[in-house]
Design an enzyme around this catalytic site. Structure first.
Site, PDB file in Angstrom:
ATOM      1  N   ILE A  50      37.306  78.515 -19.670  1.00 12.08           N
ATOM      2  CA  ILE A  50      36.706  78.490 -21.017  1.00 12.08           C
ATOM      3  C   ILE A  50      35.610  79.539 -21.129  1.00 12.08           C
ATOM      4  O   ILE A  50      34.802  79.710 -20.213  1.00 12.08           O
ATOM      5  CB  ILE A  50      36.080  77.101 -21.303  1.00 12.08           C
ATOM      6  CG1 ILE A  50      37.139  76.016 -21.210  1.00 12.08           C
ATOM      7  CG2 ILE A  50      35.395  77.071 -22.665  1.00 12.08           C
ATOM      8  CD1 ILE A  50      36.556  74.629 -21.093  1.00 12.08           C
ATOM      9  N   HIS A  52      32.495  79.560 -22.745  1.00 14.29           N
ATOM     10  CA  HIS A  52      31.658  78.550 -23.391  1.00 14.29           C
ATOM     11  C   HIS A  52      30.845  79.172 -24.525  1.00 14.29           C
ATOM     12  O   HIS A  52      30.361  80.298 -24.413  1.00 14.29           O
ATOM     13  CB  HIS A  52      30.704  77.925 -22.366  1.00 14.29           C
ATOM     14  CG  HIS A  52      31.406  77.010 -21.407  1.00 14.29           C
ATOM     15  ND1 HIS A  52      31.847  75.757 -21.776  1.00 14.29           N
ATOM     16  CD2 HIS A  52      31.745  77.163 -20.108  1.00 14.29           C
ATOM     17  CE1 HIS A  52      32.432  75.175 -20.727  1.00 14.29           C
ATOM     18  NE2 HIS A  52      32.391  76.010 -19.706  1.00 14.29           N
ATOM     19  N   VAL A 176      31.609  87.953   6.102  1.00 15.05           N
ATOM     20  CA  VAL A 176      30.249  88.331   6.505  1.00 15.05           C
ATOM     21  C   VAL A 176      29.673  87.196   7.338  1.00 15.05           C
ATOM     22  O   VAL A 176      29.726  86.022   6.941  1.00 15.05           O
ATOM     23  CB  VAL A 176      29.378  88.623   5.264  1.00 15.05           C
ATOM     24  CG1 VAL A 176      27.938  88.915   5.681  1.00 15.05           C
ATOM     25  CG2 VAL A 176      29.957  89.795   4.487  1.00 15.05           C
ATOM     26  N   ILE A 340      26.076  79.852  -8.961  1.00 15.82           N
ATOM     27  CA  ILE A 340      26.778  80.245 -10.198  1.00 15.82           C
ATOM     28  C   ILE A 340      27.916  79.264 -10.454  1.00 15.82           C
ATOM     29  O   ILE A 340      29.083  79.536 -10.184  1.00 15.82           O
ATOM     30  CB  ILE A 340      27.302  81.700 -10.118  1.00 15.82           C
ATOM     31  CG1 ILE A 340      26.222  82.652  -9.619  1.00 15.82           C
ATOM     32  CG2 ILE A 340      27.824  82.143 -11.480  1.00 15.82           C
ATOM     33  CD1 ILE A 340      25.012  82.800 -10.509  1.00 15.82           C
ATOM     34  N   CYS A 406      61.141  80.910 -14.686  1.00 15.80           N
ATOM     35  CA  CYS A 406      60.307  80.064 -15.564  1.00 15.80           C
ATOM     36  C   CYS A 406      59.367  80.918 -16.416  1.00 15.80           C
ATOM     37  O   CYS A 406      59.169  80.661 -17.590  1.00 15.80           O
ATOM     38  CB  CYS A 406      59.461  79.099 -14.745  1.00 15.80           C
ATOM     39  SG  CYS A 406      60.386  78.027 -13.654  1.00 15.80           S
TER      40      CYS A 406
HETATM   41  C1  LIG Z   1      36.108  72.937 -11.601  1.00 13.44           C
HETATM   42  C2  LIG Z   1      35.418  74.122 -12.207  1.00 13.44           C
HETATM   43  C3  LIG Z   1      35.482  74.354 -13.594  1.00 13.44           C
HETATM   44  C4  LIG Z   1      34.827  75.449 -14.142  1.00 13.44           C
HETATM   45  N1  LIG Z   1      35.025  75.742 -15.469  1.00 13.44           N
HETATM   46  C5  LIG Z   1      34.416  76.828 -15.992  1.00 13.44           C
HETATM   47  C6  LIG Z   1      34.669  77.208 -17.344  1.00 13.44           C
HETATM   48  O1  LIG Z   1      35.522  76.654 -18.016  1.00 13.44           O
HETATM   49  N2  LIG Z   1      33.954  78.240 -17.859  1.00 13.44           N
HETATM   50  C7  LIG Z   1      33.023  78.916 -17.134  1.00 13.44           C
HETATM   51  O2  LIG Z   1      32.361  79.783 -17.681  1.00 13.44           O
HETATM   52  N3  LIG Z   1      32.807  78.632 -15.825  1.00 13.44           N
HETATM   53  C8  LIG Z   1      33.504  77.618 -15.248  1.00 13.44           C
HETATM   54  N4  LIG Z   1      33.340  77.321 -13.924  1.00 13.44           N
HETATM   55  C9  LIG Z   1      32.416  78.132 -13.142  1.00 13.44           C
HETATM   56  C10 LIG Z   1      33.035  79.441 -12.701  1.00 13.44           C
HETATM   57  O3  LIG Z   1      34.357  79.280 -12.243  1.00 13.44           O
HETATM   58  C11 LIG Z   1      32.164  80.019 -11.596  1.00 13.44           C
HETATM   59  O4  LIG Z   1      30.821  79.995 -11.996  1.00 13.44           O
HETATM   60  C12 LIG Z   1      32.532  81.444 -11.249  1.00 13.44           C
HETATM   61  O5  LIG Z   1      33.906  81.551 -10.973  1.00 13.44           O
HETATM   62  C13 LIG Z   1      31.703  81.871 -10.043  1.00 13.44           C
HETATM   63  O6  LIG Z   1      32.171  83.081  -9.552  1.00 13.44           O
HETATM   64  P1  LIG Z   1      31.598  83.662  -8.197  1.00 13.44           P
HETATM   65  O7  LIG Z   1      32.135  85.015  -8.072  1.00 13.44           O
HETATM   66  O8  LIG Z   1      30.111  83.465  -8.173  1.00 13.44           O
HETATM   67  O9  LIG Z   1      32.126  82.679  -7.067  1.00 13.44           O
HETATM   68  P2  LIG Z   1      33.567  82.563  -6.379  1.00 13.44           P
HETATM   69  O10 LIG Z   1      34.662  82.791  -7.328  1.00 13.44           O
HETATM   70  O11 LIG Z   1      33.546  81.267  -5.654  1.00 13.44           O
HETATM   71  O12 LIG Z   1      33.593  83.769  -5.352  1.00 13.44           O
HETATM   72  C14 LIG Z   1      32.856  83.767  -4.168  1.00 13.44           C
HETATM   73  C15 LIG Z   1      33.640  84.561  -3.153  1.00 13.44           C
HETATM   74  O13 LIG Z   1      32.851  84.736  -1.989  1.00 13.44           O
HETATM   75  C16 LIG Z   1      33.707  84.691  -0.873  1.00 13.44           C
HETATM   76  N5  LIG Z   1      32.908  84.415   0.309  1.00 13.44           N
HETATM   77  C17 LIG Z   1      32.314  83.263   0.674  1.00 13.44           C
HETATM   78  N6  LIG Z   1      31.715  83.402   1.876  1.00 13.44           N
HETATM   79  C18 LIG Z   1      31.918  84.682   2.269  1.00 13.44           C
HETATM   80  C19 LIG Z   1      31.564  85.417   3.439  1.00 13.44           C
HETATM   81  N7  LIG Z   1      30.911  84.861   4.461  1.00 13.44           N
HETATM   82  N8  LIG Z   1      31.934  86.719   3.519  1.00 13.44           N
HETATM   83  C20 LIG Z   1      32.650  87.309   2.515  1.00 13.44           C
HETATM   84  N9  LIG Z   1      33.035  86.630   1.403  1.00 13.44           N
HETATM   85  C21 LIG Z   1      32.664  85.338   1.283  1.00 13.44           C
HETATM   86  C22 LIG Z   1      34.676  83.584  -1.232  1.00 13.44           C
HETATM   87  O14 LIG Z   1      35.863  83.631  -0.451  1.00 13.44           O
HETATM   88  C23 LIG Z   1      34.922  83.851  -2.695  1.00 13.44           C
HETATM   89  O15 LIG Z   1      36.021  84.701  -2.908  1.00 13.44           O
HETATM   90  C24 LIG Z   1      34.031  76.275 -13.331  1.00 13.44           C
HETATM   91  C25 LIG Z   1      33.994  76.063 -11.939  1.00 13.44           C
HETATM   92  C26 LIG Z   1      34.723  75.027 -11.385  1.00 13.44           C
HETATM   93  C27 LIG Z   1      34.763  74.874  -9.894  1.00 13.44           C
END
Ligand SMILES: Cc1cc2nc3c(=O)[nH]c(=O)nc-3n(C[C@H](O)[C@H](O)[C@H](O)COP(=O)(O)OP(=O)(O)OC[C@H]3O[C@@H](n4cnc5c(N)ncnc54)[C@H](O)[C@@H]3O)c2cc1C
Length: 487
Positions: A50, A52, A176, A340, A406
């Protein structure tokens, strides 16, 4: 120790990949390290998708600011990156007239946050005209015109592809393990793919971002995973609801959504359960039962026979209730994108832009005159007219070979998903980039052919092809010696 980078980003989710793209607007050596076999393997692949509207976060918080900035409708980025988005509005439904005050509060909060577009409370009559399938107990709703939906994988992949085209480097299977400050003020980043020196670090490690903050700073943070479980309904039900249907939070909980997706499927969920294990992405009987029970208030007779699969995602929930952005006082040039959770997908453009700007200022990075913001998505056979299909097949006969029946995905699309910058390396990577395997049969028919194509394109044996990296191999061996010889 080898190269000196300007910026190393830890984590290839929507925030890490978005930040990589923003950084390439400047002249900078950027490296993104992702621990899994592919980008978009954390929260960014398992969420409600979404955009938001911005009414939900407490005014004045980073969540509120980034949400409103990130959701900007009319913003160029979806066009630039060719990512599907739909402005379907959000409705926050109250199932009791006692909820009116709470709806007013959300309305007021939305106005204070600077929510764009229409924002008003609608009565039961208008609600039923808009959404005839809404449950019999629905009384009124907050209408949020700025609410939309986006494909989270396509957005993350688009950021990465465009960043790579503009010069950012990506390493996968690069976990990392240590970050430490060197005497000269640079950072040393130790990973399973090598040890690197960099002037600045971006910590975008999702549920693990606390680990890296706590490695370099005395200002400790704590992230715990909050699991959300979902059902996915077949595309057959795509017209059941038009808006994203929220439930007004009550003392009993935040409620569950009915959320249409840009691809035509419908999500039912998520739940919210605090757990300990940062890797526990299982769905559970109890969680799914709860999701269904709560969602039945919005959609009384959910067609459960239409469920095609289930999944769970882990939110990176921090202790402060807000995003943690920027440098801790005692760790200069280490930039957190920490805690986040939702609305992180919506906020990702704003988080990425702000982080890249701060780094640009601190490092004195010059603008990159060669930056090209345009990225085209893979041509989708299922969306082509008959004439376009004929032309596509004439240009590349692989468009004439349907692999996923599909979702009508062709061999040409699958091959391109592997050949692109930061391309697919496993079956799930192909799935996220093309939708092969996301349909009704859930990859029952297309997997063998996808495995063969991956093996051909990557120049490996089909026995080495995995579902999602690591030891998730799909094939055990050959039944007949002649198959081994022909492989
Ligand atoms: C159930 C759910 C519903 C949600 N619904 C929404 C929504 O509808 N709308 C919205 O705006 N947000 C929503 N969110 C929030 C949103 O999905 C997240 O805030 C966003 O995807 C965060 O992105 P990110 O890149 O910070 O984290 P992530 O996508 O988690 O990426 C972090 C990355 O770091 C990597 N990593 C971890 N440790 C290491 C390491 N040691 N070395 C190298 N890489 C590493 C991981 O493998 C991963 O790929 C939702 C989240 C969830 C779980």
């Amino acid at each position: 120790m080898n190269e000196i980078y300007d910026v190393i980003i830890i984590g290839g989710g929507v925030v890490g990949c978005g930040t990589a793209r923003e950084l390439t607007r400047r002249r900078a050596r950027v490296l993104l390290l992702e621990k899994t076999n592919d980008i978009c393997n954390g929260q960014s692949k398992a969420n409600t998708a979404i955009i938001h509207g911005g009414y939900d976060a407490k005014p004045g918080t980073l969540k509120a600011k980034c949400n409103v900035l990130g959701s900007a409708r009319g913003d160029q980025r979806h066009e630039e990156l060719d990512v599907p988005v739909a402005w379907n509005t959000s409705l926050v439904v109250s199932f009791s007239l006692d909820g009116h005050a709470a709806l007013e509060k959300l309305l007021d909060q939305g106005r204070k946050n600077g929510c764009r577009g229409e924002l008003r409370i609608i009565d039961e009559k208008e609600l039923r005209e808009r959404e005839p399938n809404v449950g019999s107990e629905a009384k009124e709703a907050l209408l949020v015109g700025a609410g939309g939906i986006v494909c989270p994988y396509e957005l993350t992949v688009a950021y990465a592809e465009n960043a790579a085209r503009n010069g950012a480097e990506f390493m996968r299977n690069a976990e990392v393990t240590e970050v430490k400050r060197l005497d000269i003020g640079h950072w040393q980043v130790v990973s399973t793919a090598g040890t690197f020196e960099t002037r600045a670090v971006v910590n975008a490690a999702g549920t693990y971002a606390d680990v890296f903050n706590n490695m370099v700073s005395e200002r400790k943070v704590h992230i715990h995973p909050r699991r959300g479980e979902y059902y996915i309904l077949d595309k057959k039900y795509k017209d059941a609801f038009h808006a994203t249907m929220f439930q007004l939070p009550t003392r009993m909980g935040k409620g569950t959504l009915i959320a249409p997706t840009v691809d035509g499927t419908v999500l039912v969920g998520p739940t919210a359960e605090d757990i300990e294990d940062k890797e526990d992405k299982r769905t559970t009987a109890a969680g799914l039962e709860k999701a269904l029970r709560q969602a039945s208030l919005t959609w009384e007779h959910i067609p459960t026979r239409g469920f095609i699969t289930t999944f769970a995602g882990l939110r990176a929930t921090g202790d402060t209730g807000d995003f943690i952005l920027g440098e801790p006082e005692d760790a200069p040039l280490f930039f957190n994108c920490c805690a986040i959770e939702s609305p992180g997908l919506t906020s990702s453009p704003a988080i990425a832009k702000w982080t890249a700007e701060k780094i640009g200022e601190k490092l004195g990075l010059e603008p990159n005159p060669d930056f090209d913001p345009i990225r085209k998505s893979i041509s989708k056979f299922r969306e082509m007219s008959d004439e376009e299909r004929a032309a596509a097949i004439a240009a590349d006969p692989d468009f004439g070979k349907i692999v996923c029946r599909c979702e009508t995905v062709t061999e040409a699309e699958i091959r391109e998903s592997i050949r692109r910058p930061v391309g697919a390396r496993d079956v799930d990577g192909v799935k996220r980039r093309t939708r092969a395997g996301m349909g009704r049969c859930q990859a029952g028919f297309c997997t063998p052919r996808v495995v063969e194509i991956l093996a051909e394109e990557l120049g490996i044996s089909p026995l080495e092809v995995t579902k999602f990296g690591g030891d998730s191999k799909l094939l055990q061996g050959y039944l007949f010696e002649e198959d081994r010889e022909n492989a």
